[in-house]
Design an enzyme around this catalytic site. Structure first.
Site, PDB file in Angstrom:
ATOM      1  N   ARG A 163       5.911  -9.568   0.311  1.00 19.37           N
ATOM      2  CA  ARG A 163       5.358 -10.632  -0.526  1.00 19.37           C
ATOM      3  C   ARG A 163       5.840 -10.437  -1.963  1.00 19.37           C
ATOM      4  O   ARG A 163       6.347  -9.372  -2.306  1.00 19.37           O
ATOM      5  CB  ARG A 163       3.834 -10.685  -0.450  1.00 19.37           C
ATOM      6  CG  ARG A 163       3.144  -9.457  -0.993  1.00 19.37           C
ATOM      7  CD  ARG A 163       1.620  -9.611  -0.927  1.00 19.37           C
ATOM      8  NE  ARG A 163       0.971  -8.407  -1.398  1.00 19.37           N
ATOM      9  CZ  ARG A 163      -0.336  -8.208  -1.388  1.00 19.37           C
ATOM     10  NH1 ARG A 163      -1.152  -9.141  -0.930  1.00 19.37           N
ATOM     11  NH2 ARG A 163      -0.851  -7.086  -1.835  1.00 19.37           N
ATOM     12  N   ASN A 180      -1.747 -14.329  -7.677  1.00 23.68           N
ATOM     13  CA  ASN A 180      -2.562 -13.223  -7.166  1.00 23.68           C
ATOM     14  C   ASN A 180      -1.968 -11.918  -7.660  1.00 23.68           C
ATOM     15  O   ASN A 180      -0.782 -11.659  -7.467  1.00 23.68           O
ATOM     16  CB  ASN A 180      -2.557 -13.202  -5.632  1.00 23.68           C
ATOM     17  CG  ASN A 180      -3.554 -12.201  -5.084  1.00 23.68           C
ATOM     18  OD1 ASN A 180      -4.760 -12.369  -5.252  1.00 23.68           O
ATOM     19  ND2 ASN A 180      -3.063 -11.139  -4.470  1.00 23.68           N
ATOM     20  N   GLU A 181      -2.786 -11.128  -8.312  1.00 26.91           N
ATOM     21  CA  GLU A 181      -2.328  -9.824  -8.793  1.00 26.91           C
ATOM     22  C   GLU A 181      -0.892  -9.923  -9.326  1.00 26.91           C
ATOM     23  O   GLU A 181       0.022  -9.254  -8.836  1.00 26.91           O
ATOM     24  CB  GLU A 181      -2.434  -8.762  -7.704  1.00 26.91           C
ATOM     25  CG  GLU A 181      -3.865  -8.471  -7.334  1.00 26.91           C
ATOM     26  CD  GLU A 181      -4.044  -7.240  -6.451  1.00 26.91           C
ATOM     27  OE1 GLU A 181      -3.058  -6.813  -5.825  1.00 26.91           O
ATOM     28  OE2 GLU A 181      -5.161  -6.709  -6.404  1.00 26.91           O
ATOM     29  N   GLU A 208     -11.970  -8.648  -6.035  1.00 28.51           N
ATOM     30  CA  GLU A 208     -11.684  -7.992  -4.753  1.00 28.51           C
ATOM     31  C   GLU A 208     -12.150  -6.556  -4.796  1.00 28.51           C
ATOM     32  O   GLU A 208     -11.945  -5.858  -5.786  1.00 28.51           O
ATOM     33  CB  GLU A 208     -10.171  -7.936  -4.485  1.00 28.51           C
ATOM     34  CG  GLU A 208      -9.491  -9.227  -4.158  1.00 28.51           C
ATOM     35  CD  GLU A 208      -8.005  -8.986  -3.847  1.00 28.51           C
ATOM     36  OE1 GLU A 208      -7.641  -7.885  -3.408  1.00 28.51           O
ATOM     37  OE2 GLU A 208      -7.221  -9.916  -4.074  1.00 28.51           O
ATOM     38  N   GLU A 247      -1.671  -6.375   6.984  1.00 27.73           N
ATOM     39  CA  GLU A 247      -3.005  -5.927   6.551  1.00 27.73           C
ATOM     40  C   GLU A 247      -4.028  -5.969   7.680  1.00 27.73           C
ATOM     41  O   GLU A 247      -5.235  -6.021   7.433  1.00 27.73           O
ATOM     42  CB  GLU A 247      -3.455  -6.763   5.344  1.00 27.73           C
ATOM     43  CG  GLU A 247      -2.588  -6.476   4.131  1.00 27.73           C
ATOM     44  CD  GLU A 247      -3.017  -7.191   2.868  1.00 27.73           C
ATOM     45  OE1 GLU A 247      -3.394  -8.371   2.963  1.00 27.73           O
ATOM     46  OE2 GLU A 247      -2.952  -6.578   1.790  1.00 27.73           O
ATOM     47  N   LYS A 248      -3.533  -5.914   8.944  1.00 26.91           N
ATOM     48  CA  LYS A 248      -4.482  -6.072  10.051  1.00 26.91           C
ATOM     49  C   LYS A 248      -5.440  -4.894  10.177  1.00 26.91           C
ATOM     50  O   LYS A 248      -6.497  -5.022  10.787  1.00 26.91           O
ATOM     51  CB  LYS A 248      -3.761  -6.337  11.372  1.00 26.91           C
ATOM     52  CG  LYS A 248      -2.776  -5.287  11.818  1.00 26.91           C
ATOM     53  CD  LYS A 248      -2.060  -5.759  13.087  1.00 26.91           C
ATOM     54  CE  LYS A 248      -0.954  -4.816  13.479  1.00 26.91           C
ATOM     55  NZ  LYS A 248       0.134  -4.727  12.468  1.00 26.91           N
TER      56      LYS A 248
HETATM   57  C1  GLA Z   1      -4.748  -6.653  -3.205  1.00 25.37           C
HETATM   58  C2  GLA Z   1      -4.327  -8.073  -2.900  1.00 25.37           C
HETATM   59  C3  GLA Z   1      -4.860  -8.587  -1.610  1.00 25.37           C
HETATM   60  C4  GLA Z   1      -4.783  -7.523  -0.538  1.00 25.37           C
HETATM   61  C5  GLA Z   1      -5.518  -6.305  -1.011  1.00 25.37           C
HETATM   62  C6  GLA Z   1      -5.566  -5.192   0.022  1.00 25.37           C
HETATM   63  O1  GLA Z   1      -5.911  -6.550  -3.886  1.00 25.37           O
HETATM   64  O2  GLA Z   1      -4.672  -8.964  -3.924  1.00 25.37           O
HETATM   65  O3  GLA Z   1      -4.097  -9.719  -1.233  1.00 25.37           O
HETATM   66  O4  GLA Z   1      -3.448  -7.213  -0.297  1.00 25.37           O
HETATM   67  O5  GLA Z   1      -4.853  -5.792  -2.129  1.00 25.37           O
HETATM   68  O6  GLA Z   1      -6.292  -4.092  -0.436  1.00 25.37           O
END
Ligand code: GLA
Length: 689
Positions: free
Chosen positions: A111, A149-150, A307, A355-356
């Site tokens: 990603r 995102n991040e 998160e 991430e499963k």
């Molecule tokens: C980050 C990402 C999420 C996910 C988590 C997993 O915080 O923003 O999409 O990948 O990590 O811990």
């Protein structure tokens, strides 16, 4: 700033309905309602589905999902969906792919495979934002916008030709002409003088150490490029919509390269992601540091935990599950430290993809599980805490934190690789945590006047104005501690001459003529019986009083800890790396001198934090130990319900939140509800397991 507060504390998760057949969606909403979830982040990684081909948008599935959530009373933090580009972008525009310092291309398949300076990425991503915002600006479920995102999680440093051009533009803006750049970068050294802008590059892999100021500027540039994406999306959202805008920061000791202090003003909601380090035996202390830092970035006001995890993650070498009750303690510790919302990654554990094995609110095993029962219990807790929304956290202590000081302190070719930025930060913050004293982690340019004590760990790079501000703070009666390898350089990473610690020499009344770092594993003793390692220095006092000196090692008799009375205050200097018991004792002395007190007197391992509004205060008590804890508190306990009359009993592993009537609430007499016929303030045991 757009208001982001709801009627309750926000509670929820990233929700990725597109990973599941539509039959699952109704059950999702039903389970969310059962858990008390009221906010979900939707669409974060949906670009490839929303725009299957350039300019062709397919929103039907998202329409149906948002309608269903709205019908179920669940609000939505809607993503701009730009976090990860679809495969078609790199296929059509391979120049959008990022490159490492050695030229390696980072391909799609994971990603965030895009160059942050790519004009093609910028154009395509803003076209998506415009389409999403245009479609959903008035959707009744949408209460917040989630940019990307991040930002910069995987692609913060790109060294491709597009980035090189952008870096040159950024440098021209900063320096104006090449003479200024040559002066700032100290290019008289090693035949590095530039005569043409085209000769200037990012610090790509070189035969030996790259120019340190070139490295530092590239780090600044890289943070600014990520911020530029945030601002571009934010501007569009501000124009097209009315809801508050956020993005999830990654404030913590693991993420170094994004200068969030400079980003905070770009969002309506400061939001953070935090994950425990499984190898850390006391992860609640590092959690507290991240939360205190997020609050510092948010200017002391409430913030949103975007998160964290219900249990194990999938991306560490050994992904340890949370023990019963740990999810609750973690979440409520964030609330204690100013979070007005608690969200997780992610709602339902994925069946497929990288991430499963990451935990979720609904695990693979379904809702009849420890995790989902704890999720439901937390939902009830947060509903019971609605009244704390908007209140602020009491903090008498500030810890100064500057990303640029971090970057500078850890550049290569330094006196010792054992001097790391987070090391003394975590040691001092940990000592405060153990003492029950809350600290705001703030930028050195923050207003320090209301703090009793200011700690400056490893502030290697410091600007004149910030050093002056610390001096004025002490002169006005404040107490400050500066630790070794602080004040060494200016903003160009040029040494401040005349002796260390340069910028703080006069304030501290000391002058160091030479560093004497220790070998790996070596330690020294001080004449007060304590031990230290990593660092010593040949320090002379120039007005300061000597509190401890080395008893052995390379510098016997040389001062290691000093105190300088300045104006109405005092500035302490620590020239070595004390062990933990000695660090705890030093912090206790500083707290006593400064008159800073714990939120409450509590047994070891019991975390105490106070939030306060204009007319009320709440004491959060989080028992991380295996034994019952008793504290002297009077007020209404909000989680289990009941009145505590002078004594609060918190069973092992449990949490209590007391709306106080007096005592810990300070001088103000606070109104309270009538005592409820002496109901005991003893809490449910962990019935979730
Ligand atoms: C980050 C990402 C999420 C996910 C988590 C997993 O915080 O923003 O999409 O990948 O990590 O811990």
């Amino acid at each position: 700033m757009r208001n982001w507060h709801g009627e309750r504390i926000w509670y929820g998760a990233d929700y990725n309905p597109e990973q599941w057949p539509e039959e699952t969606w109704a059950e999702d909403v039903e389970l969310m309602r059962r858990a008390g979830v009221n906010l979900v982040s939707v669409g974060i990684f949906s670009w490839a589905l929303l725009e299957p081909a350039p300019g062709r948008f397919e929103f039907d599935w998202l329409d149906r999902s948002l309608d269903l959530l709205h019908d179920g009373g669940i609000s939505v933090d809607l993503a701009t969906a730009t976090a990860s580009p679809p495969p078609w972008l790199a296929h059509r525009h391979p120049e959008t792919l990022p490159r490492r310092a050695d030229g390696t291309v980072l391909w799609p398949g994971g990603r965030q495979a895009y160059c942050p300076s790519s004009p093609v990425f910028r154009e395509r991503s803003l076209a998506l934002v415009e389409a999403v915002a245009g479609r959903y600006a008035d959707h009744p479920a949408v209460v917040m916008w989630h940019v990307s995102n991040e930002l910069g999680c995987h692609n913060v440093h790109c060294y491709c030709d597009v980035s090189a051009d952008a870096f040159r533009r950024w440098l021209r803006e900063r320096y104006g002409d090449l003479d200024a750049l040559n002066a700032a970068w100290g290019t008289a050294f090693w035949s590095q003088r530039y005569h043409d802008w085209a000769e200037v590059n990012p610090p790509r892999t070189a035969p030996t150490f790259a120019n340190p100021t070139q490295q530092l500027d590239f780090l600044r540039f890289s943070s600014d490029e990520q911020r530029a994406q945030l601002r571009a999306e934010r501007d569009l959202l501000t124009r097209l919509t009315t809801q508050p805008v956020t993005t999830n920061f990654m404030i913590g000791t693991g993420i170094k390269y994004l200068d969030y202090h400079s980003w905070a003003a770009d969002v309506d909601v400061v939001a953070n992601d935090h994950y425990l380090t499984a190898a850390d035996p006391q992860p609640q202390v590092n959690l507290a540091l991240a939360a205190d830092h997020t609050r510092g970035v948010a200017g002391g006001g409430p913030w949103l935990l975007m998160e964290h995890s219900t249990s194990a993650v999938n991306w560490q070498p050994r992904n340890v599950a949370k023990t019963p009750g740990q999810l609750r303690r973690n979440s409520l510790a964030h609330v204690a430290r100013g979070a007005d919302g608690v969200l997780f990654f992610q709602w339902r554990a994925s069946r497929a993809g990288a991430e499963k094995f990451h935990s979720a609110l609904v695990p693979h095993a379904g809702p009849e599980t420890k995790v989902f029962r704890e999720v439901c219990r937390l939902g009830a807790d947060l509903a019971a805490l609605a009244e704390v929304r908007g209140s602020r956290v009491d903090a008498d202590v500030a810890i100064l934190f500057d990303y640029e000081a971090w970057w500078g302190a850890e550049l290569d070719s330094h006196p010792s690789v054992d001097v790391t930025y987070a090391d003394r930060l975590t040691a001092l913050h940990g000592a405060l945590w153990r003492a029950g004293v809350t600290a705001d982690v703030v930028h050195p340019s923050a207003d320090l006047s209301h703090y009793r004590l200011v700690l400056a760990p490893t502030l290697y790079l410091v600007r004149d104005a910030d050093a002056d501000a610390l001096r004025r703070y002490v002169e006005a009666g404040g107490t400050a501690l500066v630790t070794y390898f602080s004040g060494i350089v200016d903003e160009h990473d040029h040494i401040r001459l005349g002796g260390y610690p340069g910028a703080f020499r006069d304030l501290l009344g000391v002058r160091t003529e030479e560093f004497f770092p220790l070998r790996a594993g070596e330690s020294v003793r001080l004449d007060d019986g304590t031990t230290a390692d990593v660092w010593t220095e040949w320090l002379h006092t120039e007005g300061a009083e000597i509190l401890a000196s080395y008893a052995d090692g390379p510098l016997p008799g040389v001062p290691a800890l000093t105190r300088h009375a300045v104006g109405a205050g005092a500035a302490w200097y620590l020239g070595t790396r004390l062990d933990q018991p000695a660090t705890d004792r030093l912090v206790a002395r500083l707290l006593a001198e400064a008159g800073a007190r714990p939120a409450a007197t509590a047994p070891e391992g019991v975390e105490v934090v106070r939030r306060r509004s204009a007319d009320r205060s709440w004491l959060f008590v989080i028992n991380h130990t295996g034994a019952e804890a008793r504290l002297a508190v009077t007020g209404a306990e909000l989680l289990a319900g009941g009145w505590c009359d002078g004594e609060l009993v918190v069973p092992a592993g449990e949490v209590a939140v007391v709306r106080e009537t007096s005592g810990g609430a300070g001088d103000r007499a606070l109104p309270s509800g009538p005592p409820d016929a002496g109901a005991p303030a003893v809490h449910r045991t962990t019935d979730a397991v």
